[in-house]
Write a protein that holds these residues in place. Structure first.
Motif, PDB file in Angstrom:
ATOM      1  N   SER A   1       0.841  -1.197   0.000  1.00  0.00           N
ATOM      2  CA  SER A   1       0.000   0.000   0.000  1.00  0.00           C
ATOM      3  C   SER A   1       0.872   1.241   0.000  1.00  0.00           C
ATOM      4  O   SER A   1       2.056   1.192   0.318  1.00  0.00           O
ATOM      5  CB  SER A   1      -0.894   0.019   1.240  1.00  0.00           C
ATOM      6  OG  SER A   1      -0.130   0.297   2.399  1.00  0.00           O
ATOM      7  N   SER A   2       0.253   2.364  -0.307  1.00  0.00           N
ATOM      8  CA  SER A   2       0.914   3.640  -0.092  1.00  0.00           C
ATOM      9  C   SER A   2       0.887   3.890   1.416  1.00  0.00           C
ATOM     10  O   SER A   2       0.164   3.236   2.157  1.00  0.00           O
ATOM     11  CB  SER A   2       0.192   4.751  -0.854  1.00  0.00           C
ATOM     12  OG  SER A   2      -1.171   4.775  -0.492  1.00  0.00           O
ATOM     13  N   THR A   3       1.661   4.841   1.886  1.00  0.00           N
ATOM     14  CA  THR A   3       1.733   5.132   3.317  1.00  0.00           C
ATOM     15  C   THR A   3       0.472   5.857   3.771  1.00  0.00           C
ATOM     16  O   THR A   3      -0.030   6.742   3.090  1.00  0.00           O
ATOM     17  CB  THR A   3       2.978   5.987   3.625  1.00  0.00           C
ATOM     18  OG1 THR A   3       4.137   5.293   3.141  1.00  0.00           O
ATOM     19  CG2 THR A   3       3.133   6.225   5.117  1.00  0.00           C
ATOM     20  N   PHE A   4      -0.023   5.450   4.928  1.00  0.00           N
ATOM     21  CA  PHE A   4      -1.210   6.068   5.522  1.00  0.00           C
ATOM     22  C   PHE A   4      -0.973   6.230   7.024  1.00  0.00           C
ATOM     23  O   PHE A   4       0.001   5.715   7.558  1.00  0.00           O
ATOM     24  CB  PHE A   4      -2.473   5.238   5.237  1.00  0.00           C
ATOM     25  CG  PHE A   4      -2.394   3.797   5.689  1.00  0.00           C
ATOM     26  CD1 PHE A   4      -2.804   3.415   6.959  1.00  0.00           C
ATOM     27  CD2 PHE A   4      -1.907   2.815   4.828  1.00  0.00           C
ATOM     28  CE1 PHE A   4      -2.730   2.098   7.366  1.00  0.00           C
ATOM     29  CE2 PHE A   4      -1.831   1.492   5.217  1.00  0.00           C
ATOM     30  CZ  PHE A   4      -2.244   1.126   6.494  1.00  0.00           C
ATOM     31  N   ASP A   5      -1.853   6.951   7.698  1.00  0.00           N
ATOM     32  CA  ASP A   5      -1.712   7.185   9.132  1.00  0.00           C
ATOM     33  C   ASP A   5      -2.097   5.931   9.912  1.00  0.00           C
ATOM     34  O   ASP A   5      -3.177   5.368   9.705  1.00  0.00           O
ATOM     35  CB  ASP A   5      -2.617   8.325   9.604  1.00  0.00           C
ATOM     36  CG  ASP A   5      -2.223   9.669   9.034  1.00  0.00           C
ATOM     37  OD1 ASP A   5      -1.117   9.778   8.472  1.00  0.00           O
ATOM     38  OD2 ASP A   5      -3.028  10.611   9.161  1.00  0.00           O
ATOM     39  N   HIS A   6      -1.212   5.536  10.846  1.00  0.00           N
ATOM     40  CA  HIS A   6      -1.540   4.449  11.764  1.00  0.00           C
ATOM     41  C   HIS A   6      -2.780   4.879  12.554  1.00  0.00           C
ATOM     42  O   HIS A   6      -2.857   5.989  13.051  1.00  0.00           O
ATOM     43  CB  HIS A   6      -0.360   4.192  12.707  1.00  0.00           C
ATOM     44  CG  HIS A   6      -0.651   3.208  13.792  1.00  0.00           C
ATOM     45  ND1 HIS A   6      -0.955   1.899  13.534  1.00  0.00           N
ATOM     46  CD2 HIS A   6      -0.683   3.356  15.140  1.00  0.00           C
ATOM     47  CE1 HIS A   6      -1.147   1.270  14.682  1.00  0.00           C
ATOM     48  NE2 HIS A   6      -0.991   2.145  15.673  1.00  0.00           N
ATOM     49  N   GLY A   7      -3.772   4.023  12.615  1.00  0.00           N
ATOM     50  CA  GLY A   7      -5.012   4.357  13.302  1.00  0.00           C
ATOM     51  C   GLY A   7      -6.078   4.938  12.396  1.00  0.00           C
ATOM     52  O   GLY A   7      -7.211   5.117  12.820  1.00  0.00           O
ATOM     53  N   ASN A   8      -5.712   5.239  11.146  1.00  0.00           N
ATOM     54  CA  ASN A   8      -6.677   5.798  10.195  1.00  0.00           C
ATOM     55  C   ASN A   8      -6.394   5.254   8.789  1.00  0.00           C
ATOM     56  O   ASN A   8      -6.030   6.001   7.885  1.00  0.00           O
ATOM     57  CB  ASN A   8      -6.618   7.330  10.216  1.00  0.00           C
ATOM     58  CG  ASN A   8      -7.770   7.952   9.459  1.00  0.00           C
ATOM     59  OD1 ASN A   8      -8.794   7.324   9.223  1.00  0.00           O
ATOM     60  ND2 ASN A   8      -7.599   9.201   9.062  1.00  0.00           N
TER      61      ASN A   8
END
Length: 152
Positions: A124-131
């Protein structure tokens, strides 16, 4: 009579053989799937690896040694059911747009999901941990649920 009996025996043998082959193929397919969830920021590196029926969790701030446990058959089945849903299977992981970008300024850990299936790696592309993005949210939440990561 002998022909009918031999035909019945042959049918049972073939049916049993096909069932065993199918079960073996499903078992082998289970071993070709692994999931890696990473959440990283300066000074922190959390990683969950699920493969071969085990969950390995590493929280670098707490310990250099990973916490490892074996998945139950029900847990593995539940994880595979989430993975096999259309939203995850059809998701082009690297093109999913994250719902927020706090990780870009240290407002959240930068998280990625990596799925390896039949020796092909999907990231995946990078995303916010928890969201996580909605397309993979259920899968990410299931991976975290099965892990020893802090649930915060």
């Amino acid at each position: 009579m002998k022909k009918i009996l031999s035909l019945i025996v042959l049918t049972v043998v073939v049916a049993t053989s096909c069932s065993t082959t199918k079960q073996k193929a499903l078992k082998e397919d289970d071993n070709t799937i692994s999931f890696t969830y990473s959440a990283v920021t300066r000074g922190s590196n959390n990683e969950v690896v699920i493969k071969d029926g085990t969950v390995e969790t590493l929280q670098s701030r707490l310990s250099d040694k990973p916490v490892t446990r074996t998945l139950t058959a029900a847990e593995w089945t539940a994880l595979k059911e989430v993975y096999n849903k259309k939203t995850v299977k059809d998701a082009n992981l690297q093109n999913i747009v994250p719902p927020s970008k706090k990780h870009q300024f240290d407002g959240a850990l930068g998280a990625t999901l990596q799925i390896t299936h039949n020796d092909i790696v999907y990231s995946s592309s990078t995303f916010d941990h928890g969201n996580p993005p909605s397309e993979i949210k259920e899968l990410v939440n299931k991976i975290i649920e099965l892990s020893a990561l802090d649930k915060k």
